[in-house]
Design a protein around this motif. Structure first.
Motif, mmCIF file in Angstrom:
data_model
loop_
_atom_site.group_PDB
_atom_site.id
_atom_site.type_symbol
_atom_site.label_atom_id
_atom_site.label_comp_id
_atom_site.label_asym_id
_atom_site.label_seq_id
_atom_site.Cartn_x
_atom_site.Cartn_y
_atom_site.Cartn_z
ATOM 1 N N VAL A 114 0.840 -1.199 0.000
ATOM 2 C CA VAL A 114 0.000 0.000 0.000
ATOM 3 C C VAL A 114 0.873 1.247 0.000
ATOM 4 O O VAL A 114 1.914 1.288 0.658
ATOM 5 C CB VAL A 114 -0.926 0.021 1.234
ATOM 6 N N VAL A 115 0.445 2.266 -0.745
ATOM 7 C CA VAL A 115 1.061 3.593 -0.738
ATOM 8 C C VAL A 115 0.045 4.592 -0.203
ATOM 9 O O VAL A 115 -1.116 4.586 -0.642
ATOM 10 C CB VAL A 115 1.504 4.025 -2.152
ATOM 11 N N VAL A 116 0.467 5.429 0.735
ATOM 12 C CA VAL A 116 -0.413 6.482 1.253
ATOM 13 C C VAL A 116 0.329 7.808 1.171
ATOM 14 O O VAL A 116 1.466 7.919 1.640
ATOM 15 C CB VAL A 116 -0.847 6.217 2.706
ATOM 16 N N VAL A 117 -0.326 8.815 0.590
ATOM 17 C CA VAL A 117 0.258 10.152 0.427
ATOM 18 C C VAL A 117 -0.594 11.154 1.200
ATOM 19 O O VAL A 117 -1.823 11.175 1.056
ATOM 20 C CB VAL A 117 0.326 10.556 -1.058
ATOM 21 N N TRP A 118 0.052 11.996 2.003
ATOM 22 C CA TRP A 118 -0.639 13.008 2.811
ATOM 23 C C TRP A 118 -0.704 14.327 2.046
ATOM 24 O O TRP A 118 0.252 14.707 1.370
ATOM 25 C CB TRP A 118 0.122 13.210 4.112
ATOM 26 N N SER A 119 -1.819 15.041 2.183
ATOM 27 C CA SER A 119 -1.968 16.349 1.543
ATOM 28 C C SER A 119 -2.793 17.270 2.426
ATOM 29 O O SER A 119 -3.759 16.831 3.073
ATOM 30 C CB SER A 119 -2.653 16.207 0.171
ATOM 31 N N THR A 121 -3.359 10.896 -11.051
ATOM 32 C CA THR A 121 -2.041 10.323 -11.334
ATOM 33 C C THR A 121 -1.850 9.003 -10.603
ATOM 34 O O THR A 121 -1.365 8.017 -11.177
ATOM 35 C CB THR A 121 -0.922 11.300 -10.926
ATOM 36 N N MET A 122 -2.246 8.958 -9.317
ATOM 37 C CA MET A 122 -2.099 7.723 -8.554
ATOM 38 C C MET A 122 -3.005 6.622 -9.099
ATOM 39 O O MET A 122 -2.636 5.446 -9.114
ATOM 40 C CB MET A 122 -2.370 7.982 -7.076
ATOM 41 N N THR A 123 -4.185 6.996 -9.570
ATOM 42 C CA THR A 123 -5.071 6.010 -10.193
ATOM 43 C C THR A 123 -4.436 5.446 -11.447
ATOM 44 O O THR A 123 -4.481 4.231 -11.706
ATOM 45 C CB THR A 123 -6.430 6.646 -10.522
ATOM 46 N N GLU A 124 -3.805 6.310 -12.228
ATOM 47 C CA GLU A 124 -3.140 5.879 -13.448
ATOM 48 C C GLU A 124 -1.963 4.952 -13.146
ATOM 49 O O GLU A 124 -1.777 3.926 -13.817
ATOM 50 C CB GLU A 124 -2.651 7.106 -14.224
ATOM 51 N N VAL A 125 -1.181 5.294 -12.119
ATOM 52 C CA VAL A 125 0.034 4.524 -11.801
ATOM 53 C C VAL A 125 -0.293 3.217 -11.095
ATOM 54 O O VAL A 125 0.268 2.163 -11.414
ATOM 55 C CB VAL A 125 0.990 5.365 -10.942
ATOM 56 N N PHE A 126 -1.211 3.280 -10.137
ATOM 57 C CA PHE A 126 -1.460 2.118 -9.290
ATOM 58 C C PHE A 126 -2.705 1.320 -9.675
ATOM 59 O O PHE A 126 -2.926 0.234 -9.150
ATOM 60 C CB PHE A 126 -1.570 2.551 -7.827
ATOM 61 N N GLY A 127 -3.520 1.878 -10.566
ATOM 62 C CA GLY A 127 -4.729 1.168 -10.984
ATOM 63 C C GLY A 127 -5.965 1.618 -10.249
ATOM 64 O O GLY A 127 -7.066 1.619 -10.797
ATOM 65 N N ARG A 128 -5.785 2.024 -8.998
ATOM 66 C CA ARG A 128 -6.896 2.561 -8.222
ATOM 67 C C ARG A 128 -6.330 3.394 -7.073
ATOM 68 O O ARG A 128 -5.223 3.148 -6.596
ATOM 69 C CB ARG A 128 -7.779 1.439 -7.663
ATOM 70 N N CYS A 129 -7.113 4.386 -6.632
ATOM 71 C CA CYS A 129 -6.693 5.264 -5.547
ATOM 72 C C CYS A 129 -7.934 5.813 -4.867
ATOM 73 O O CYS A 129 -8.931 6.128 -5.526
ATOM 74 C CB CYS A 129 -5.823 6.408 -6.074
ATOM 75 N N GLU A 130 -7.868 5.929 -3.556
ATOM 76 C CA GLU A 130 -8.991 6.439 -2.762
ATOM 77 C C GLU A 130 -8.570 7.702 -2.033
ATOM 78 O O GLU A 130 -7.480 7.767 -1.457
ATOM 79 C CB GLU A 130 -9.421 5.377 -1.746
ATOM 80 N N GLU A 131 -9.427 8.719 -2.042
ATOM 81 C CA GLU A 131 -9.210 9.944 -1.271
ATOM 82 C C GLU A 131 -9.970 9.854 0.045
ATOM 83 O O GLU A 131 -11.158 9.556 0.064
ATOM 84 C CB GLU A 131 -9.702 11.156 -2.072
ATOM 85 N N LEU A 176 -5.785 12.070 2.811
ATOM 86 C CA LEU A 176 -4.889 10.970 2.503
ATOM 87 C C LEU A 176 -5.286 10.368 1.169
ATOM 88 O O LEU A 176 -6.498 10.204 0.890
ATOM 89 C CB LEU A 176 -4.955 9.881 3.577
ATOM 90 N N TYR A 177 -4.295 10.034 0.359
ATOM 91 C CA TYR A 177 -4.524 9.360 -0.926
ATOM 92 C C TYR A 177 -3.930 7.960 -0.817
ATOM 93 O O TYR A 177 -2.717 7.806 -0.638
ATOM 94 C CB TYR A 177 -3.933 10.186 -2.059
ATOM 95 N N VAL A 178 -4.801 6.968 -0.866
ATOM 96 C CA VAL A 178 -4.434 5.579 -0.585
ATOM 97 C C VAL A 178 -4.528 4.760 -1.853
ATOM 98 O O VAL A 178 -5.577 4.713 -2.502
ATOM 99 C CB VAL A 178 -5.377 4.992 0.492
ATOM 100 N N ALA A 179 -3.422 4.124 -2.209
ATOM 101 C CA ALA A 179 -3.387 3.280 -3.421
ATOM 102 C C ALA A 179 -2.909 1.895 -3.041
ATOM 103 O O ALA A 179 -1.901 1.738 -2.339
ATOM 104 C CB ALA A 179 -2.472 3.894 -4.473
#
Length: 239
Positions: free
Chosen positions: A190-195, A205-215, A231-234
């Protein structure tokens, strides 16, 4: 409200400042600022903690974790509270901040960094990830840092793509870097990015790279006002 300087460092990127904020309504608060911009304090730590908790809840066996951004250590502290975690590699750009954590200028820092599971790397997270993926390619594996792949990658290196403290950090939210991050993930990782604010381009971008992403949005009380952090969770289907 009174502000007292605790520690200051001048770097090629500008000023890193720790200051103590006091009011008549409660205990003093330790605050981190970079180039005059508020980064975090030790009063409102819920999203730093949730950065770790959200990822830990999604992985059955989160043994190896990479954290981009030490901050005041609350994300790392939450990770170390999970007995499943065996190794935490923290990449922090500012050497002075690492020093303040080690020498007790940040009071909880020495005990945190003394944990045998923690390794702190003073570097730009982009360079550290690029080196890790290069090591992986050189030894024929798909994961990095010469010591295996990561079950979790947590990124909190700036205030998000819309509120950059350092302009160069825009690359952290871009496709090329995130693609390198994906290469470091173990299966099911799992990758999680804070904003600090919504980041629709990052979500795309995260959806494109990882296939799916949740805000995920989190309400916080920050210095007497209500804010929302994100948080952006992929979690790729196949990492």
């Amino acid at each position: 409200m009174e502000h007292v300087e605790v520690a200051r460092a001048e770097t090629e990127r500008g000023e890193v400042l720790l200051r103590r904020r006091t009011t008549d309504r409660g205990p003093a608060v330790l605050e981190l600022r970079v180039n005059g911009v508020f980064v975090m304090d030790n009063q409102e730590t819920s999203t730093e903690i949730e950065l770790a908790a959200a990822a830990l809840a999604l992985v059955e066996d989160p043994r190896d974790v990479l954290v981009g951004g030490l901050g005041l250590g609350f994300t790392v502290q939450r990770l170390l509270g999970d007995p499943r975690v065996e190794r935490v590699v923290v990449v922090e750009l500012e050497e002075a901040l690492v020093g303040w954590m080690r020498d007790g200028t940040v009071p909880h820092g020495p005990a945190l960094l003394a944990d045998r599971r923690v390794r702190v790397v003073t570097a730009d997270v982009r360079s550290a990830v690029a080196e890790a993926t290069g090591d992986a390619a050189a030894d024929g594996t798909t994961g990095g840092s010469g010591a295996g792949r990561y079950d979790l990658v947590l990124l909190d290196v700036d205030n998000g793509p819309g509120y950059l403290v350092h302009d160069a950090n825009a690359a952290v939210y871009a496709r090329a870097f995130l693609t390198d991050v994906r290469r470091l993930l173990a299966p099911g990782g799992v990758v999680v990015v804070w904003s600090a604010d919504t980041a629709p381009e990052l979500l795309d971008t995260m959806t494109e790279v990882f296939g799916r992403c949740e805000e995920r949005a989190f309400d916080v009380a920050l210095q007497g006002r209500q804010e929302a952090y994100y948080l952006y969770v992929a979690r790729p289907d196949a990492a």
